[in-house]
Design a protein around this motif. Structure first.
Motif, PDB file in Angstrom:
ATOM      1  N   ARG A 139     -43.058  55.780  27.506  1.00 52.01           N
ATOM      2  CA  ARG A 139     -42.140  56.974  26.701  1.00 52.01           C
ATOM      3  C   ARG A 139     -42.997  57.220  25.497  1.00 52.01           C
ATOM      4  NH1 ARG A 139     -37.278  54.887  25.624  1.00 52.01           N
ATOM      5  NH2 ARG A 139     -37.489  54.965  23.350  1.00 52.01           N
ATOM      6  N   VAL A 140     -43.381  58.510  25.227  1.00 55.44           N
ATOM      7  CA  VAL A 140     -44.038  58.777  24.046  1.00 55.44           C
ATOM      8  C   VAL A 140     -43.009  59.895  23.216  1.00 55.44           C
ATOM      9  CG1 VAL A 140     -45.695  60.609  24.987  1.00 55.44           C
ATOM     10  CG2 VAL A 140     -46.156  59.391  22.802  1.00 55.44           C
ATOM     11  N   GLU A 141     -42.977  59.855  22.029  1.00 57.87           N
ATOM     12  CA  GLU A 141     -42.167  60.464  21.262  1.00 57.87           C
ATOM     13  C   GLU A 141     -42.831  61.553  20.098  1.00 57.87           C
ATOM     14  OE1 GLU A 141     -38.862  58.231  20.108  1.00 57.87           O
ATOM     15  OE2 GLU A 141     -38.014  58.045  21.922  1.00 57.87           O
ATOM     16  N   LEU A 142     -42.770  62.580  20.000  1.00 56.32           N
ATOM     17  CA  LEU A 142     -43.239  63.461  19.182  1.00 56.32           C
ATOM     18  C   LEU A 142     -42.288  64.061  18.220  1.00 56.32           C
ATOM     19  CD1 LEU A 142     -45.971  64.909  17.728  1.00 56.32           C
ATOM     20  CD2 LEU A 142     -45.489  66.631  19.516  1.00 56.32           C
ATOM     21  N   ASP A 143     -42.390  64.032  16.825  1.00 54.90           N
ATOM     22  CA  ASP A 143     -41.509  64.455  16.077  1.00 54.90           C
ATOM     23  C   ASP A 143     -42.496  65.614  14.934  1.00 54.90           C
ATOM     24  OD1 ASP A 143     -39.713  65.552  14.144  1.00 54.90           O
ATOM     25  OD2 ASP A 143     -39.007  63.375  13.641  1.00 54.90           O
ATOM     26  N   THR A 179     -45.550  60.276  15.960  1.00 55.95           N
ATOM     27  CA  THR A 179     -45.754  59.861  17.382  1.00 55.95           C
ATOM     28  C   THR A 179     -45.221  58.186  17.364  1.00 55.95           C
ATOM     29  OG1 THR A 179     -47.832  59.313  17.603  1.00 55.95           O
ATOM     30  CG2 THR A 179     -47.162  61.526  18.073  1.00 55.95           C
ATOM     31  N   HIS A 180     -44.513  58.028  18.466  1.00 57.24           N
ATOM     32  CA  HIS A 180     -44.043  56.607  18.942  1.00 57.24           C
ATOM     33  C   HIS A 180     -44.274  56.624  20.187  1.00 57.24           C
ATOM     34  CE1 HIS A 180     -41.856  57.046  15.175  1.00 57.24           C
ATOM     35  NE2 HIS A 180     -42.291  55.589  14.855  1.00 57.24           N
ATOM     36  N   LEU A 181     -44.977  55.336  20.873  1.00 56.71           N
ATOM     37  CA  LEU A 181     -45.246  55.052  22.102  1.00 56.71           C
ATOM     38  C   LEU A 181     -44.506  53.746  22.469  1.00 56.71           C
ATOM     39  CD1 LEU A 181     -46.881  55.611  24.773  1.00 56.71           C
ATOM     40  CD2 LEU A 181     -48.806  54.359  23.651  1.00 56.71           C
ATOM     41  N   TYR A 182     -43.779  53.622  23.434  1.00 54.84           N
ATOM     42  CA  TYR A 182     -43.019  52.742  23.940  1.00 54.84           C
ATOM     43  C   TYR A 182     -43.429  52.377  25.460  1.00 54.84           C
ATOM     44  CZ  TYR A 182     -40.235  53.931  19.887  1.00 54.84           C
ATOM     45  OH  TYR A 182     -39.438  54.545  18.826  1.00 54.84           O
ATOM     46  N   GLY A 208     -51.692  48.782  33.645  1.00 56.87           N
ATOM     47  CA  GLY A 208     -50.694  49.610  33.704  1.00 56.87           C
ATOM     48  C   GLY A 208     -50.185  50.335  32.349  1.00 56.87           C
ATOM     49  N   ASP A 209     -50.306  49.748  31.252  1.00 60.13           N
ATOM     50  CA  ASP A 209     -50.076  50.074  30.052  1.00 60.13           C
ATOM     51  C   ASP A 209     -50.819  51.447  29.675  1.00 60.13           C
ATOM     52  OD1 ASP A 209     -48.372  47.833  29.533  1.00 60.13           O
ATOM     53  OD2 ASP A 209     -49.611  47.149  28.172  1.00 60.13           O
ATOM     54  N   GLU A 210     -52.069  51.169  30.130  1.00 61.45           N
ATOM     55  CA  GLU A 210     -53.410  52.418  29.689  1.00 61.45           C
ATOM     56  C   GLU A 210     -52.886  53.609  30.750  1.00 61.45           C
ATOM     57  OE1 GLU A 210     -56.900  49.583  28.621  1.00 61.45           O
ATOM     58  OE2 GLU A 210     -56.993  50.227  30.664  1.00 61.45           O
ATOM     59  N   LEU A 211     -52.520  53.365  31.898  1.00 62.25           N
ATOM     60  CA  LEU A 211     -52.295  54.613  32.764  1.00 62.25           C
ATOM     61  C   LEU A 211     -50.805  55.179  32.658  1.00 62.25           C
ATOM     62  CD1 LEU A 211     -53.439  53.158  36.290  1.00 62.25           C
ATOM     63  CD2 LEU A 211     -54.437  55.196  35.002  1.00 62.25           C
ATOM     64  N   ALA A 212     -49.815  54.161  32.277  1.00 61.42           N
ATOM     65  CA  ALA A 212     -48.448  55.005  32.113  1.00 61.42           C
ATOM     66  C   ALA A 212     -48.604  55.944  30.643  1.00 61.42           C
ATOM     67  CB  ALA A 212     -47.466  53.756  32.050  1.00 61.42           C
ATOM     68  N   ALA A 213     -49.099  55.337  29.647  1.00 64.45           N
ATOM     69  CA  ALA A 213     -49.293  55.773  28.549  1.00 64.45           C
ATOM     70  C   ALA A 213     -50.276  57.233  28.647  1.00 64.45           C
ATOM     71  CB  ALA A 213     -50.355  54.959  27.318  1.00 64.45           C
ATOM     72  N   ALA A 214     -51.190  57.229  29.318  1.00 65.53           N
ATOM     73  CA  ALA A 214     -51.991  58.473  29.381  1.00 65.53           C
ATOM     74  C   ALA A 214     -51.010  59.391  30.119  1.00 65.53           C
ATOM     75  CB  ALA A 214     -53.250  58.069  30.373  1.00 65.53           C
TER      76      ALA A 214
END
Length: 94
Positions: free
Chosen positions: A23-27, A9-12, A52-58
């Motif tokens: 944006r979270v990408e799962l491969d 996973t990558h989290l941007y 903001g980071d926490e809410l957007a990521a969640a």
């Protein structure tokens, strides 16, 4: 039967004008999914980027989780089975 695998996973995170987008990408090696989330800072609130980071990521991870669950249910159907009615993880909206 024992099974071990690794999913990457990558989290941007992107912030601009009191809005954070994630944006979270799962491969999984066979499937790639992308979840999206947004958080906006209320103009009356102090700007704390970490919140903001926490809410957007969640929210992005929640979106990704919903996609993954739909994919699992589709795969179950392809395998000739369905989620058990009333199972805590099988909601009517799924």
């Amino acid at each position: 039967m024992s099974h071990t695998t690794e999913w990457k996973t990558h989290l941007y995170l992107f912030e601009e004008d009191r809005t954070t987008k994630a944006r979270v990408e799962l491969d999984t090696g066979t499937t790639k999914l992308t979840g999206h989330g947004t958080a906006r800072c209320n103009p009356a609130d102090a700007d704390v980027p970490e919140i903001g980071d926490e809410l957007a990521a969640a929210r992005a991870m929640q979106d990704l989780g919903a996609q993954l669950k739909r994919l699992a249910f589709s795969d179950m159907g392809d395998a000739g089975t369905r989620p058990r009615a009333g199972a805590p993880w099988a909601t009517p909206s799924d």
